[in-house]
Design a protein around this motif. Structure first.
Motif, PDB file in Angstrom:
ATOM      1  N   ASP A  15      26.349  -7.926  82.446  1.00 41.26           N
ATOM      2  CA  ASP A  15      26.086  -7.093  81.275  1.00 41.26           C
ATOM      3  C   ASP A  15      26.207  -7.958  80.020  1.00 41.26           C
ATOM      4  N   PRO A  16      25.090  -8.366  79.435  1.00 42.99           N
ATOM      5  CA  PRO A  16      25.161  -9.262  78.276  1.00 42.99           C
ATOM      6  C   PRO A  16      25.800  -8.619  77.048  1.00 42.99           C
ATOM      7  N   ILE A  17      25.650  -7.335  76.857  1.00 45.96           N
ATOM      8  CA  ILE A  17      26.252  -6.659  75.701  1.00 45.96           C
ATOM      9  C   ILE A  17      27.775  -6.686  75.822  1.00 45.96           C
ATOM     10  N   ARG A  18      28.265  -6.446  77.008  1.00 50.81           N
ATOM     11  CA  ARG A  18      29.717  -6.477  77.222  1.00 50.81           C
ATOM     12  C   ARG A  18      30.253  -7.886  77.014  1.00 50.81           C
ATOM     13  N   THR A  22      32.944  -9.009  74.101  1.00 47.89           N
ATOM     14  CA  THR A  22      34.197  -9.645  74.481  1.00 47.89           C
ATOM     15  C   THR A  22      34.365 -11.004  73.811  1.00 47.89           C
ATOM     16  N   SER A  23      33.298 -11.780  73.758  1.00 48.39           N
ATOM     17  CA  SER A  23      33.426 -13.149  73.269  1.00 48.39           C
ATOM     18  C   SER A  23      33.292 -13.281  71.752  1.00 48.39           C
ATOM     19  N   LEU A  24      32.619 -12.373  71.094  1.00 54.14           N
ATOM     20  CA  LEU A  24      32.412 -12.485  69.654  1.00 54.14           C
ATOM     21  C   LEU A  24      33.719 -12.506  68.858  1.00 54.14           C
ATOM     22  N   PRO A  25      34.678 -11.632  69.109  1.00 51.70           N
ATOM     23  CA  PRO A  25      35.933 -11.728  68.358  1.00 51.70           C
ATOM     24  C   PRO A  25      36.684 -13.038  68.602  1.00 51.70           C
ATOM     25  N   ILE A  26      36.567 -13.565  69.803  1.00 51.31           N
ATOM     26  CA  ILE A  26      37.229 -14.836  70.106  1.00 51.31           C
ATOM     27  C   ILE A  26      36.587 -15.958  69.291  1.00 51.31           C
ATOM     28  N   LEU A  28      34.881 -15.653  66.497  1.00 49.57           N
ATOM     29  CA  LEU A  28      35.157 -15.434  65.076  1.00 49.57           C
ATOM     30  C   LEU A  28      36.568 -15.872  64.702  1.00 49.57           C
ATOM     31  N   ALA A  29      37.529 -15.583  65.563  1.00 45.50           N
ATOM     32  CA  ALA A  29      38.908 -16.008  65.303  1.00 45.50           C
ATOM     33  C   ALA A  29      39.018 -17.530  65.340  1.00 45.50           C
ATOM     34  N   LEU A  30      38.346 -18.153  66.283  1.00 41.92           N
ATOM     35  CA  LEU A  30      38.355 -19.609  66.362  1.00 41.92           C
ATOM     36  C   LEU A  30      37.702 -20.225  65.129  1.00 41.92           C
ATOM     37  N   PHE A  31      36.581 -19.652  64.684  1.00 39.71           N
ATOM     38  CA  PHE A  31      35.915 -20.140  63.479  1.00 39.71           C
ATOM     39  C   PHE A  31      36.821 -19.990  62.253  1.00 39.71           C
ATOM     40  N   ALA A  32      37.490 -18.857  62.127  1.00 44.23           N
ATOM     41  CA  ALA A  32      38.379 -18.632  60.983  1.00 44.23           C
ATOM     42  C   ALA A  32      39.540 -19.626  61.005  1.00 44.23           C
ATOM     43  N   PHE A  33      40.077 -19.894  62.181  1.00 44.85           N
ATOM     44  CA  PHE A  33      41.180 -20.850  62.317  1.00 44.85           C
ATOM     45  C   PHE A  33      40.727 -22.249  61.910  1.00 44.85           C
ATOM     46  N   LEU A  34      39.567 -22.691  62.394  1.00 40.73           N
ATOM     47  CA  LEU A  34      39.076 -24.024  62.069  1.00 40.73           C
ATOM     48  C   LEU A  34      38.670 -24.130  60.598  1.00 40.73           C
ATOM     49  N   ALA A  35      38.089 -23.077  60.058  1.00 47.05           N
ATOM     50  CA  ALA A  35      37.695 -23.096  58.646  1.00 47.05           C
ATOM     51  C   ALA A  35      38.921 -23.152  57.739  1.00 47.05           C
ATOM     52  N   SER A  36      39.960 -22.419  58.070  1.00 43.92           N
ATOM     53  CA  SER A  36      41.165 -22.464  57.239  1.00 43.92           C
ATOM     54  C   SER A  36      41.842 -23.831  57.344  1.00 43.92           C
ATOM     55  N   GLY A  37      41.830 -24.437  58.514  1.00 49.33           N
ATOM     56  CA  GLY A  37      42.381 -25.781  58.664  1.00 49.33           C
ATOM     57  C   GLY A  37      41.596 -26.804  57.863  1.00 49.33           C
ATOM     58  N   ALA A  38      40.272 -26.688  57.871  1.00 53.94           N
ATOM     59  CA  ALA A  38      39.437 -27.603  57.091  1.00 53.94           C
ATOM     60  C   ALA A  38      39.675 -27.405  55.595  1.00 53.94           C
TER      61      ALA A  38
END
Length: 62
Positions: A15-18, A22-26, A28-38
């Motif tokens: 199920d690609p939607i599922r 599931t993966s989009l919040p992960i 986004l959180a990883l991107f926010a963490f790396l962006a704040s570190g940068a």
């Protein structure tokens, strides 16, 4: 006796939607963490360069 049925890859419903939900919040959180570190690293370098530029004028009373 009850036998447990093994699930194989063929039987799992893809199920690609599922997967996206599931993966989009992960991601986004990883991107926010790396962006704040940068951003923190950028500010540290910027403040260091600023202080290096003006360190000779600290003693002149300006």
């Amino acid at each position: 006796m009850s036998e447990k049925k093994k699930i194989t890859a063929v039987e799992v419903d893809y199920d690609p939607i599922r997967m996206i939900k599931t993966s989009l919040p992960i991601f986004l959180a990883l991107f926010a963490f790396l962006a704040s570190g940068a951003y923190i690293a950028y500010r540290m370098v910027s403040n260091y360069n600023y202080n290096e530029r003006w360190k000779d004028y600290d003693e002149c009373g300006v």
